[in-house]
Motif scaffolding. Structure first.
Motif, PDB file in Angstrom:
ATOM      1  N   HIS A  36     -93.808 -38.064  -2.803  1.00  0.00           N
ATOM      2  CA  HIS A  36     -93.909 -37.006  -4.078  1.00  0.00           C
ATOM      3  C   HIS A  36     -95.036 -37.548  -5.015  1.00  0.00           C
ATOM      4  N   SER A  37     -96.110 -37.041  -4.316  1.00  0.00           N
ATOM      5  CA  SER A  37     -97.846 -38.113  -3.801  1.00  0.00           C
ATOM      6  C   SER A  37     -98.714 -36.395  -3.362  1.00  0.00           C
ATOM      7  N   VAL A  38     -97.682 -35.399  -2.205  1.00  0.00           N
ATOM      8  CA  VAL A  38     -98.478 -34.414  -1.665  1.00  0.00           C
ATOM      9  C   VAL A  38     -98.172 -33.238  -3.108  1.00  0.00           C
TER      10      VAL A  38
ATOM     11  N   ALA B 200     -89.318 -23.589  -3.298  1.00  0.00           N
ATOM     12  CA  ALA B 200     -90.053 -22.463  -3.892  1.00  0.00           C
ATOM     13  C   ALA B 200     -91.496 -23.227  -4.375  1.00  0.00           C
ATOM     14  N   LYS B 201     -91.333 -24.411  -5.236  1.00  0.00           N
ATOM     15  CA  LYS B 201     -92.252 -24.775  -5.611  1.00  0.00           C
ATOM     16  C   LYS B 201     -93.201 -25.990  -5.151  1.00  0.00           C
ATOM     17  N   LYS B 202     -93.361 -26.045  -3.638  1.00  0.00           N
ATOM     18  CA  LYS B 202     -93.593 -26.949  -2.364  1.00  0.00           C
ATOM     19  C   LYS B 202     -93.231 -28.704  -3.530  1.00  0.00           C
TER      20      LYS B 202
ATOM     21  N   GLY C 192     -95.589 -29.531   6.386  1.00  0.00           N
ATOM     22  CA  GLY C 192     -94.223 -28.210   5.842  1.00  0.00           C
ATOM     23  C   GLY C 192     -92.849 -29.101   6.255  1.00  0.00           C
ATOM     24  N   ALA C 193     -92.356 -30.154   6.633  1.00  0.00           N
ATOM     25  CA  ALA C 193     -91.556 -31.356   5.976  1.00  0.00           C
ATOM     26  C   ALA C 193     -90.916 -30.789   4.140  1.00  0.00           C
ATOM     27  N   ASP C 194     -89.538 -30.295   4.081  1.00  0.00           N
ATOM     28  CA  ASP C 194     -89.688 -29.879   2.402  1.00  0.00           C
ATOM     29  C   ASP C 194     -88.731 -31.381   1.841  1.00  0.00           C
ATOM     30  N   VAL C 195     -87.644 -32.172   2.924  1.00  0.00           N
ATOM     31  CA  VAL C 195     -87.245 -33.738   2.569  1.00  0.00           C
ATOM     32  C   VAL C 195     -87.917 -34.830   3.712  1.00  0.00           C
ATOM     33  N   ILE C 196     -87.867 -35.593   3.567  1.00  0.00           N
ATOM     34  CA  ILE C 196     -88.009 -36.730   4.359  1.00  0.00           C
ATOM     35  C   ILE C 196     -86.923 -37.661   4.517  1.00  0.00           C
ATOM     36  N   VAL C 197     -86.733 -38.146   5.607  1.00  0.00           N
ATOM     37  CA  VAL C 197     -85.513 -38.952   5.719  1.00  0.00           C
ATOM     38  C   VAL C 197     -85.720 -39.998   6.543  1.00  0.00           C
TER      39      VAL C 197
ATOM     40  N   PRO D  48     -85.735 -24.487   4.304  1.00  0.00           N
ATOM     41  CA  PRO D  48     -85.439 -25.440   4.033  1.00  0.00           C
ATOM     42  C   PRO D  48     -85.665 -26.776   5.332  1.00  0.00           C
ATOM     43  N   ILE D  49     -86.285 -27.812   5.067  1.00  0.00           N
ATOM     44  CA  ILE D  49     -86.904 -28.131   6.808  1.00  0.00           C
ATOM     45  C   ILE D  49     -86.585 -29.844   6.219  1.00  0.00           C
ATOM     46  N   ILE D  50     -85.651 -30.613   6.502  1.00  0.00           N
ATOM     47  CA  ILE D  50     -85.755 -32.331   6.557  1.00  0.00           C
ATOM     48  C   ILE D  50     -85.801 -32.708   8.226  1.00  0.00           C
ATOM     49  N   VAL D  51     -86.493 -33.936   8.090  1.00  0.00           N
ATOM     50  CA  VAL D  51     -87.355 -33.930   9.053  1.00  0.00           C
ATOM     51  C   VAL D  51     -87.028 -35.995   8.688  1.00  0.00           C
ATOM     52  N   GLY D  52     -86.467 -36.466   9.945  1.00  0.00           N
ATOM     53  CA  GLY D  52     -86.449 -37.765  10.105  1.00  0.00           C
ATOM     54  C   GLY D  52     -85.819 -38.438  11.138  1.00  0.00           C
ATOM     55  N   GLY D  53     -85.977 -39.879  12.072  1.00  0.00           N
ATOM     56  CA  GLY D  53     -85.927 -40.287  12.627  1.00  0.00           C
ATOM     57  C   GLY D  53     -87.629 -40.914  13.202  1.00  0.00           C
ATOM     58  N   GLY D  54     -87.411 -41.938  13.287  1.00  0.00           N
ATOM     59  CA  GLY D  54     -88.631 -43.183  13.647  1.00  0.00           C
ATOM     60  C   GLY D  54     -90.123 -43.130  12.557  1.00  0.00           C
TER      61      GLY D  54
END
Length: 252
Positions: A245-247, A14-16, A220-225, A200-206
Motif C-alpha cells: 500500500h506504500s507504493v 486505472a488509479k495505479k 508492474g504487479a497489480d495484486v500481490i498474493v 490486471p496482473i496478479i503475482v504470487g509464489g516465493g
C-alpha cells in the motif's frame, strides 16, 4: 453474474493502486485460525482473501468461506486447484486456465466438467490466464498440473504467453512461482509482461518479505498474493500490506 471484484481490479489498476491478498489453504486452518487471520487482515486493510490450494483434501471449504464472511468484510475470492473447489458463499472465482502449460485438461477440459456447477453457483467468474513460472524447485502446482513451468530467465516467453492469454479473452493474468518456490518471480519478468498487457496482473509464489512485495508492485504487479510465508509468520501480514500500500500512486 456480478462483476464487483473484477471491477475493483480494473479500478485499482486505472488509479495505479496496488492490492494485497492473503492466500489461505483450507487444509491448513482451523476455525480458530480463521478468526485470528480475519482479525489481522482487517486491522491492516488487506484487500482480498484468496482461498484454495492445489489439493484441498478437507471437505470444509464452504465452512471456511462462511466463517471468513462472518468475521470480516474483506472479499473472499476462490483460487481453485480443482473443479471441486467451488463454494457459492464466496464473492468471486478465479476461473483458471493454465496457459503456460500444454495440458488440455487444465486449458479447457476441467472447465467443461465444472461449467454447469459454476454457472449455477451464481459466483462472479473471472477468467484468469494462469502462468506457472519456475521457482527453482518442484512445486505442488507444477506437479498437480503436469506442466513445465516457464523458465525464470525467459521473460519474452512469459510476455508472449500473457499477450496470447489476453487476446484469447482472459480478463486477468496470474503469474505464480508456486507455494514453496525457492526463488520468486523476477521484477524484470513482471515488468516485461506488464509493459505489453492491459489486464490486471496478479503475482504470487516465493514472496517472503516486504521489500520483494514492494519491488514486484513497482515492476508492474497489480495484486500481490502471499500464503506460505504468512503460514509461518503471521506478523508478515502487516509488513506486506504496508509495503504494497506504500507504493506511490502515479498521476495518469
Amino acid at each position: 453474474m456480478y462483476n464487483n471484484i473484477y471491477t475493483s481490479f480494473i479500478e485499482r489498476k486505472a488509479k495505479k493502486e496496488k492490492a494485497f491478498a492473503v492466500l489461505i489453504d483450507p487444509d491448513k486452518v482451523t476455525p480458530a485460525d480463521i478468526i485470528e487471520l480475519a482479525a489481522k487482515c482487517t486491522a491492516v486493510k488487506v484487500d482480498y482473501i484468496f482461498l484454495g490450494g492445489s489439493l484441498v483434501i478437507s471437505d470444509h471449504l464452504d465452512e471456511c468461506v462462511q466463517q471468513l464472511k462472518a468475521c470480516c468484510d474483506i472479499p473472499v475470492v476462490l483460487f481453485p486447484g480443482s473443479p471441486s473447489q467451488v463454494s457459492k458463499y464466496a464473492d468471486a472465482l478465479l476461473y483458471l486456465s493454465v496457459i503456460s502449460g500444454r495440458n488440455p485438461e487444465l486449458l479447457i477440459g476441467q472447465h467443461v466438467v465444472s461449467a454447469a456447477a459454476v454457472k449455477k453457483s451464481g459466483l462472479e467468474v473471472i477468467s484468469t490466464g494462469y502462468m506457472v513460472i519456475d521457482g527453482g524447485a518442484p512445486t505442488t502446482v507444477s506437479y498437480i498440473s503436469n506442466t513445465t513451468p516457464i523458465p525464470a530467465d525467459k521473460a519474452d516467453i512469459a510476455m508472449c504467453t500473457a499477450i496470447a492469454g489476453e487476446m484469447l479473452g482472459m480478463k486477468v493474468i496470474y503469474m505464480d512461482a508456486g507455494s514453496g518456490a525457492r526463488v520468486p518471480i523476477t521484477e524484470s519478468m513482471i515488468s516485461r509482461v506488464a509493459s505489453q498487457v492491459q489486464a490486471p496482473i496478479i503475482v504470487g509464489g516465493g514472496i517472503r518479505d516486504a521489500e520483494k512485495a514492494y519491488l514486484n508492485c513497482k515492476a508492474g504487479a497489480d495484486v500481490i498474493v502471499v500464503g506460505n510465508a504468512i503460514e509461518k509468520d503471521l506478523s508478515l501480514i502487516k509488513e506486506l500490506a504496508d509495503a504494497v500500500h506504500s507504493v506511490p500512486v502515479k498521476a495518469r
